[in-house]
Write a protein that holds these residues in place. Structure first.
Motif, mmCIF file in Angstrom:
data_model
loop_
_atom_site.group_PDB
_atom_site.id
_atom_site.type_symbol
_atom_site.label_atom_id
_atom_site.label_comp_id
_atom_site.label_asym_id
_atom_site.label_seq_id
_atom_site.Cartn_x
_atom_site.Cartn_y
_atom_site.Cartn_z
ATOM 1 N N VAL A 108 0.853 -1.195 0.000
ATOM 2 C CA VAL A 108 0.000 0.000 0.000
ATOM 3 C C VAL A 108 0.886 1.242 0.000
ATOM 4 C CG1 VAL A 108 -1.807 1.264 1.227
ATOM 5 C CG2 VAL A 108 -1.792 -1.241 1.291
ATOM 6 N N VAL A 109 0.575 2.160 -0.895
ATOM 7 C CA VAL A 109 1.292 3.432 -0.978
ATOM 8 C C VAL A 109 0.456 4.496 -0.274
ATOM 9 C CG1 VAL A 109 2.176 5.210 -2.543
ATOM 10 C CG2 VAL A 109 2.418 2.779 -3.140
ATOM 11 N N PRO A 110 1.039 5.264 0.653
ATOM 12 C CA PRO A 110 0.293 6.317 1.337
ATOM 13 C C PRO A 110 -0.267 7.339 0.348
ATOM 14 C CG PRO A 110 2.415 5.964 2.394
ATOM 15 C CD PRO A 110 2.425 5.186 1.107
ATOM 16 N N LEU A 111 -1.352 7.978 0.737
ATOM 17 C CA LEU A 111 -1.994 8.997 -0.100
ATOM 18 C C LEU A 111 -1.201 10.295 -0.119
ATOM 19 C CD1 LEU A 111 -5.669 8.317 1.005
ATOM 20 C CD2 LEU A 111 -4.605 7.711 -1.188
ATOM 21 N N GLY A 112 -0.255 10.420 0.796
ATOM 22 C CA GLY A 112 0.584 11.616 0.884
ATOM 23 C C GLY A 112 1.664 11.387 1.918
ATOM 24 N N PRO A 113 2.445 12.426 2.205
ATOM 25 C CA PRO A 113 3.507 12.273 3.202
ATOM 26 C C PRO A 113 2.929 12.085 4.600
ATOM 27 C CG PRO A 113 3.349 14.554 2.495
ATOM 28 C CD PRO A 113 2.406 13.765 1.629
ATOM 29 N N ALA A 114 3.763 11.591 5.501
ATOM 30 C CA ALA A 114 3.373 11.425 6.901
ATOM 31 C C ALA A 114 2.982 12.781 7.482
ATOM 32 C CB ALA A 114 4.522 10.824 7.688
ATOM 33 N N GLU A 115 1.934 12.780 8.299
ATOM 34 C CA GLU A 115 1.467 14.005 8.951
ATOM 35 C C GLU A 115 1.762 13.927 10.442
ATOM 36 O OE1 GLU A 115 -2.677 14.832 8.104
ATOM 37 O OE2 GLU A 115 -2.513 13.745 6.209
ATOM 38 N N PRO A 116 2.367 14.969 11.016
ATOM 39 C CA PRO A 116 2.590 14.963 12.464
ATOM 40 C C PRO A 116 1.247 14.916 13.192
ATOM 41 C CG PRO A 116 3.806 16.757 11.415
ATOM 42 C CD PRO A 116 2.884 16.179 10.380
ATOM 43 N N VAL A 117 1.149 14.042 14.174
ATOM 44 C CA VAL A 117 -0.094 13.939 14.948
ATOM 45 C C VAL A 117 -0.189 15.094 15.926
ATOM 46 C CG1 VAL A 117 -1.405 12.494 16.557
ATOM 47 C CG2 VAL A 117 -0.170 11.438 14.648
ATOM 48 N N GLY A 118 0.935 15.532 16.450
ATOM 49 C CA GLY A 118 0.939 16.666 17.375
ATOM 50 C C GLY A 118 0.826 16.229 18.824
ATOM 51 N N ASP A 119 0.261 17.082 19.627
ATOM 52 C CA ASP A 119 0.154 16.892 21.075
ATOM 53 C C ASP A 119 -0.836 15.767 21.381
ATOM 54 O OD1 ASP A 119 -0.565 17.088 23.800
ATOM 55 O OD2 ASP A 119 -0.291 19.266 23.807
ATOM 56 N N LEU A 120 -0.326 14.642 21.888
ATOM 57 C CA LEU A 120 -1.177 13.478 22.129
ATOM 58 C C LEU A 120 -2.146 13.699 23.292
ATOM 59 C CD1 LEU A 120 1.458 10.669 21.543
ATOM 60 C CD2 LEU A 120 -0.137 11.705 19.911
ATOM 61 N N LEU A 121 -1.743 14.504 24.262
ATOM 62 C CA LEU A 121 -2.671 14.837 25.345
ATOM 63 C C LEU A 121 -3.844 15.652 24.794
ATOM 64 C CD1 LEU A 121 -0.173 15.742 28.215
ATOM 65 C CD2 LEU A 121 -1.320 13.559 27.794
ATOM 66 N N ARG A 122 -3.539 16.577 23.912
ATOM 67 C CA ARG A 122 -4.595 17.383 23.302
ATOM 68 C C ARG A 122 -5.518 16.522 22.434
ATOM 69 N NH1 ARG A 122 -2.549 22.373 21.912
ATOM 70 N NH2 ARG A 122 -3.551 23.062 23.804
ATOM 71 N N CYS A 123 -4.954 15.537 21.720
ATOM 72 C CA CYS A 123 -5.782 14.617 20.927
ATOM 73 C C CYS A 123 -6.828 13.964 21.815
ATOM 74 C CB CYS A 123 -4.933 13.540 20.260
ATOM 75 S SG CYS A 123 -3.906 14.093 18.885
ATOM 76 N N HIS A 124 -6.389 13.478 22.986
ATOM 77 C CA HIS A 124 -7.323 12.851 23.922
ATOM 78 C C HIS A 124 -8.371 13.858 24.414
ATOM 79 C CE1 HIS A 124 -4.419 9.554 24.044
ATOM 80 N NE2 HIS A 124 -5.394 8.831 24.548
ATOM 81 N N GLU A 125 -7.910 15.030 24.783
ATOM 82 C CA GLU A 125 -8.813 16.063 25.290
ATOM 83 C C GLU A 125 -9.873 16.423 24.248
ATOM 84 O OE1 GLU A 125 -8.640 20.565 27.162
ATOM 85 O OE2 GLU A 125 -6.985 19.875 25.903
ATOM 86 N N GLU A 126 -9.435 16.685 23.022
ATOM 87 C CA GLU A 126 -10.371 17.092 21.974
ATOM 88 C C GLU A 126 -11.357 15.985 21.616
ATOM 89 O OE1 GLU A 126 -7.843 18.539 18.842
ATOM 90 O OE2 GLU A 126 -7.455 20.437 19.895
#
Length: 188
Positions: free
Chosen positions: A123-141
């Motif tokens: 499988v070829v990705p649809l684009g380059p890797a994207e930074p996920v960012g702040d994992l605590l904020r991901c949970h919060e949001e």
């Protein structure tokens, strides 16, 4: 970070992957080679450093009010993730990336409820890797409670003995079970 319609995600600490090849994962319980990914529902289970042990629990159709209050907490949403204090610094500093992959070659994997998506072809990705960012904020949001515990095993034991739905990832990396009465319990 979640996939858009027609996509699944692969999370990695390596931002240089240009093609995913089916392989037998080191932790695999089956011999077939796969490309692994997750859908929208399972993405939060991977908002962690790769080797971080985590206990995940959420309310399902058969979860009792008592177990919801005891495991998830009153007024705390419907999902809780738990990690150990020893992993908090890595959770705050890891550089995690998400690869968006086309959903077409993937099929659900796991019973009785699928916990991943797998493909048997490269499988070829649809684009380059994207930074996920702040994992605590991901949970919060996402409204997901994140607990930091000294040891995962007492929480895990309560979770698996309850009516909540659950998943444990990389639990082999958790601290040893606490010794009870001078004798270490046998792991399941």
């Amino acid at each position: 970070m979640r996939p858009e319609s027609g996509q699944v995600l692969h999370f990695s600490e390596d931002p240089t992957i240009t093609r995913f090849l089916p392989h037998v994962a080191a932790t695999a319980r089956q011999p077939e080679p796969y490309v692994w990914a997750v859908d929208h529902e399972q993405s939060p289970a991977y908002w962690f450093p790769r080797d971080c042990p985590r206990a995940l629990a959420w309310c399902g159709g058969t979860t009792t009010d008592q177990d919801r209050a005891r495991i998830v907490g009153v007024g705390c949403g419907v999902r809780v993730h738990a990690v150990e204090y020893g992993w908090l610094a890595a959770l705050r500093t890891v550089r995690l990336y998400a690869y968006r992959l086309p959903a077409e070659p993937f099929r659900p994997f796991g019973t009785p409820r699928p916990h991943a998506m797998v493909a048997v072809e490269p499988v070829v990705p649809l684009g380059p890797a994207e930074p996920v960012g702040d994992l605590l904020r991901c949970h919060e949001e996402a409204g997901i409670q994140l607990r930091v515990l000294d040891n995962l095993w007492p929480f895990w034991d309560a979770v698996v003995a309850s009516t909540v739905e659950f998943s444990g990832i990389r639990l082999r990396n958790a601290r040893p079970r606490p010794v009870e009465g001078g004798v270490a319990p046998v792991d399941a």
